[in-house]
Design a protein around this motif. Structure first.
Motif, PDB file in Angstrom:
ATOM      1  N   LEU A  94       0.885  -1.160  -0.070  1.00  0.00           N
ATOM      2  CA  LEU A  94       0.049   0.091   0.127  1.00  0.00           C
ATOM      3  C   LEU A  94       0.982   1.082   0.087  1.00  0.00           C
ATOM      4  CD1 LEU A  94      -2.807   1.620   0.390  1.00  0.00           C
ATOM      5  CD2 LEU A  94      -2.362   1.208   2.918  1.00  0.00           C
TER       6      LEU A  94
ATOM      7  N   GLY B  73       3.238   1.623  -3.252  1.00  0.00           N
ATOM      8  CA  GLY B  73       2.249   2.057  -4.317  1.00  0.00           C
ATOM      9  C   GLY B  73       1.970   3.302  -4.434  1.00  0.00           C
TER      10      GLY B  73
ATOM     11  N   LEU C  25      -5.575  -5.029  -1.398  1.00  0.00           N
ATOM     12  CA  LEU C  25      -6.374  -4.444  -2.779  1.00  0.00           C
ATOM     13  C   LEU C  25      -6.181  -3.248  -3.181  1.00  0.00           C
ATOM     14  CD1 LEU C  25      -9.821  -6.486  -1.916  1.00  0.00           C
ATOM     15  CD2 LEU C  25      -8.256  -7.149  -3.744  1.00  0.00           C
ATOM     16  N   ILE C  26      -6.104  -2.347  -2.222  1.00  0.00           N
ATOM     17  CA  ILE C  26      -5.784  -0.974  -2.435  1.00  0.00           C
ATOM     18  C   ILE C  26      -4.328  -0.863  -2.796  1.00  0.00           C
ATOM     19  CG2 ILE C  26      -5.740   1.409  -1.537  1.00  0.00           C
ATOM     20  CD1 ILE C  26      -8.489   0.489  -1.902  1.00  0.00           C
TER      21      ILE C  26
ATOM     22  N   LEU D 184      -2.905  -3.071  -4.580  1.00  0.00           N
ATOM     23  CA  LEU D 184      -2.864  -3.520  -6.045  1.00  0.00           C
ATOM     24  C   LEU D 184      -3.524  -2.313  -6.984  1.00  0.00           C
ATOM     25  CD1 LEU D 184      -3.927  -7.218  -5.875  1.00  0.00           C
ATOM     26  CD2 LEU D 184      -1.645  -6.164  -6.397  1.00  0.00           C
ATOM     27  N   LEU D 185      -4.297  -1.667  -6.551  1.00  0.00           N
ATOM     28  CA  LEU D 185      -4.722  -0.544  -7.329  1.00  0.00           C
ATOM     29  C   LEU D 185      -3.986   0.689  -7.504  1.00  0.00           C
ATOM     30  CD1 LEU D 185      -8.574  -0.188  -5.512  1.00  0.00           C
ATOM     31  CD2 LEU D 185      -7.973  -1.005  -7.865  1.00  0.00           C
ATOM     32  N   PHE D 186      -3.249   0.697  -6.337  1.00  0.00           N
ATOM     33  CA  PHE D 186      -2.002   1.885  -6.768  1.00  0.00           C
ATOM     34  C   PHE D 186      -1.025   1.317  -7.599  1.00  0.00           C
ATOM     35  CE2 PHE D 186      -2.859   3.776  -2.258  1.00  0.00           C
ATOM     36  CZ  PHE D 186      -3.336   5.165  -3.030  1.00  0.00           C
TER      37      PHE D 186
ATOM     38  N   LEU E 276      -1.714  -0.645 -10.290  1.00  0.00           N
ATOM     39  CA  LEU E 276      -2.237  -0.499 -11.606  1.00  0.00           C
ATOM     40  C   LEU E 276      -2.334   0.855 -11.668  1.00  0.00           C
ATOM     41  CD1 LEU E 276      -4.037  -1.797 -13.653  1.00  0.00           C
ATOM     42  CD2 LEU E 276      -5.898  -1.526 -12.495  1.00  0.00           C
ATOM     43  N   ALA E 277      -2.669   1.952 -11.008  1.00  0.00           N
ATOM     44  CA  ALA E 277      -2.691   3.192 -11.484  1.00  0.00           C
ATOM     45  C   ALA E 277      -1.343   3.869 -11.720  1.00  0.00           C
ATOM     46  CB  ALA E 277      -3.072   4.108 -10.166  1.00  0.00           C
ATOM     47  N   ASN E 278      -0.493   3.299 -11.065  1.00  0.00           N
ATOM     48  CA  ASN E 278       1.059   3.373 -11.673  1.00  0.00           C
ATOM     49  C   ASN E 278       1.090   2.931 -12.858  1.00  0.00           C
ATOM     50  OD1 ASN E 278       2.819   4.612  -9.420  1.00  0.00           O
ATOM     51  ND2 ASN E 278       2.026   3.088  -7.975  1.00  0.00           N
ATOM     52  N   TYR E 279       0.939   1.822 -13.324  1.00  0.00           N
ATOM     53  CA  TYR E 279       1.136   1.352 -14.521  1.00  0.00           C
ATOM     54  C   TYR E 279       0.449   2.095 -15.652  1.00  0.00           C
ATOM     55  CZ  TYR E 279       1.174  -2.052 -18.404  1.00  0.00           C
ATOM     56  OH  TYR E 279       1.421  -2.771 -19.594  1.00  0.00           O
ATOM     57  N   LYS E 280      -0.811   2.487 -15.490  1.00  0.00           N
ATOM     58  CA  LYS E 280      -1.806   3.236 -16.361  1.00  0.00           C
ATOM     59  C   LYS E 280      -1.214   4.563 -16.536  1.00  0.00           C
ATOM     60  CE  LYS E 280      -4.911   0.684 -17.371  1.00  0.00           C
ATOM     61  NZ  LYS E 280      -5.037  -0.435 -18.592  1.00  0.00           N
TER      62      LYS E 280
END
Length: 426
Positions: A335, A338, A407-408, A410-412, A414-418
Motif C-alpha cells: 500500500l 504503491g 487490494l488498495i 494493487l490498485l495503486f 495498476l494506477a502507476n502502470y496506467k
C-alpha cells in the motif's frame, strides 16, 4: 523480463547513497536500543529502591516493637508485651519475605513477586464488590477490566514461568488497558507505574511494533528504494533518462523498476526487524514467544461504565502476534510503496515524495472508517482489536485489514502502470 529486473536491482545496490541511508537507519536502531537499555536499567533500579524502602520500614518496625517490649516490661503489662512480640514477629516475617523477593528479583526469579501481586489484586477482580485500586486521587479508580486483565496476565506468567516486563511498581505491575481514563496527577502516576521496558529480544521487538515501528520503517524504505524514476527525472542531475531510450516495452520497464524497488524494500524491512531482535538477544536474552498479548473481545453495551465490568478478553501469544503483524506489514508495504511510487511519478524530489506520502498516511490515520486502508497501519491496535473500542465500530478486524491494504495496494500498482504508460505514449 528477468534480465531487466536483475539489471534494475543491481543498479539499486550500486548506489552509495542507498547504502549510506541504510547504515544511518541501522545506527538509529542502535541508538534506540541504547535508550531502551537506559530506561530498563533505570526502572529496574527504581523497583529495587522500592524494595529497599519497604525493607527499611520493616527494620524500623522491628526496632520500634522491640522498644515497646522494653516499655511493656517496665510497665508490667503482659497484654501489651504479648501484642508487641506478635507485631515484632510479623515485622520480622515481612522483612525476611521482602528481602528474599528482592534477592529473587535481582537473580531474575519472579515467582514470589508475581504470587504476591496476585494475592494483592484478588480482592479487586470481582466486578460487583464496588472496590478498585486508587490512583492519585480517591475518585480515580482503576477499572475492573484492568484489574481482571492484569490478574489473568499474571496467572498466565506464573503458570508458564515467563518473565514479566520491567515496571516501576512493587504492588501490582498493572497492564494498561483502554478502559482507564485518568486526569491530572493521577494520569502521570498511572503512566509511571504502567510503562513497561525490556531489553530482551522478542519483548523489545514487540514494543517497537506497538509504536508504529513497521509503518515508519516501510516509509523510510520507500524513501531509500522507491525513487527509481524520480532520481532519473531530476533536471539538475543532467542525466540521460534511460527509461525513455532503452529498447524495452515501457510497461515491462515499469514492472521491472517497481519490482526491484519493492524487493529491496521488503529485504530492508526484514533487516530492520531482525536487527533489533538479534541485537537485543545478544545483549540480554531472546525472551519467550509464549508471552501473553491482551486482545479485546469488543464492547458489550453502549455504556463504557458498564462495559468495564462486562466486557471480556483473551490472550494470544507473541508468536501469533508477530505472525499477524508481519502479514499486515507485507500488505501495508504494498500500500505505502504503491502510493509512494505514484507520487514519485509526479514529483522529481524524493524528499517531497516522502513528505506527500507521509502526510497522506497521517491524514488517513485520522479518519476512523473501517474501509479506510490507512487505519490498518495501526498494526498493534488492529491485532489487539483496541481499534474497535476507540471507534465503537466492530467492522474493524484483522482480515479486513489484510484484504483492504492488499487490494488498495494493487490498485495503486495498476494506477502507476496506467499513468506511466500514458506518459510514455505522449
Amino acid at each position: 523480463m528477468k534480465t531487466l529486473f536483475l539489471f534494475e536491482f543491481k543498479k539499486l545496490l550500486k548506489q552509495k547513497t542507498i547504502w549510506f541511508l541504510v547504515a544511518v537507519t541501522m545506527i538509529a536502531i542502535l541508538v534506540l536500543y541504547g535508550f531502551q537499555s537506559v530506561m530498563t536499567a533505570t526502572t529496574r533500579q527504581q523497583m529495587l529502591d522500592q524494595y529497599d524502602f519497604l525493607i527499611h520500614l520493616n527494620l524500623e518496625s522491628i526496632e520500634g516493637y522491640a522498644h515497646e517490649q522494653e516499655q511493656a516490661i517496665e510497665a508490667d503489662d503482659e497484654a501489651w508485651l504479648e501484642e508487641a512480640k506478635i507485631m515484632e514477629n510479623n515485622a520480622h516475617q515481612g522483612y525476611e519475605k521482602r528481602l528474599r523477593i528482592k534477592e529473587d528479583y535481582q537473580a531474575g526469579d519472579f515467582e514470589q513477586m508475581l504470587q504476591n501481586q496476585l494475592d494483592f489484586l484478588e480482592v479487586y477482580i470481582d466486578p460487583y464488590n464496588g472496590s478498585g485500586y486508587s490512583i492519585g486521587e480517591q475518585d480515580q479508580l482503576v477499572s475492573n477490566f484492568t484489574h481482571r486483565a492484569t490478574y489473568a496476565e499474571k496467572q498466565y506468567l506464573l503458570e508458564n514461568q515467563i518473565d514479566p516486563f520491567v515496571q516501576n511498581d512493587y504492588y501490582t505491575m498493572f497492564l494498561s488497558t483502554a478502559y482507564d481514563d485518568f486526569t491530572g496527577i493521577a494520569q502521570e502516576h498511572w503512566q509511571e507505574i504502567t510503562n513497561r521496558y525490556s531489553t530482551k529480544g522478542v519483548y523489545y521487538l514487540y514494543q517497537l511494533i506497538q509504536n508504529l515501528y513497521l509503518p515508519a520503517v516501510i516509509l523510510i524504505g520507500c524513501f531509500i528504494f522507491g525513487n527509481t524514476f524520480s532520481s532519473e527525472m531530476q533536471e539538475k542531475t543532467k542525466k540521460i533518462r534511460f527509461h525513455q531510450v532503452l529498447p524495452f516495452e515501457q510497461g515491462r520497464l515499469l514492472i521491472a523498476k517497481f519490482s526491484a524497488g519493492y524487493l529491496a524494500l521488503f529485504l530492508y524491512v526484514i533487516v530492520m526487524i531482525t536487527l533489533p531482535l538479534i541485537m537485543a538477544t545478544v545483549v540480554d536474552h531472546f525472551g519467550s514467544l509464549d508471552y501473553p498479548v491482551l486482545v479485546y473481545d469488543g464492547y458489550t453495551t453502549d455504556v463504557m461504565a458498564d462495559n468495564q465490568n462486562l466486557d471480556t478478553f483473551h490472550f494470544i501469544t507473541l508468536k501469533t502476534y508477530f505472525s499477524k503483524a508481519f502479514l499486515l506489514a507485507i500488505t501495508s508495504s504494498l500500500l505505502i510503496y504503491g502510493l509512494y511510487y505514484f507520487f514519485s511519478q509526479w514529483s522529481r524530489e524524493p524528499i517531497l515524495t516522502a513528505l506527500l506520502t507521509g502526510i497522506t498516511c497521517y491524514l488517513g490515520l485520522l479518519i476512523p472508517a473501517p474501509y479506510n486502508p490507512f487505519q490498518y497501519l495501526k498494526i498493534d491496535q488492529v491485532i489487539t482489536q483496541e481499534i474497535q473500542l476507540q471507534t465503537w465500530n466492530t467492522a474493524f478486524n484483522f482480515t479486513t485489514g489484510i484484504l483492504l491494504t492488499f487490494l488498495i495496494g494493487l490498485l495503486f500498482v495498476l494506477a502507476n502502470y496506467k499513468f506511466f504508460k500514458r506518459k510514455c505514449d505522449r
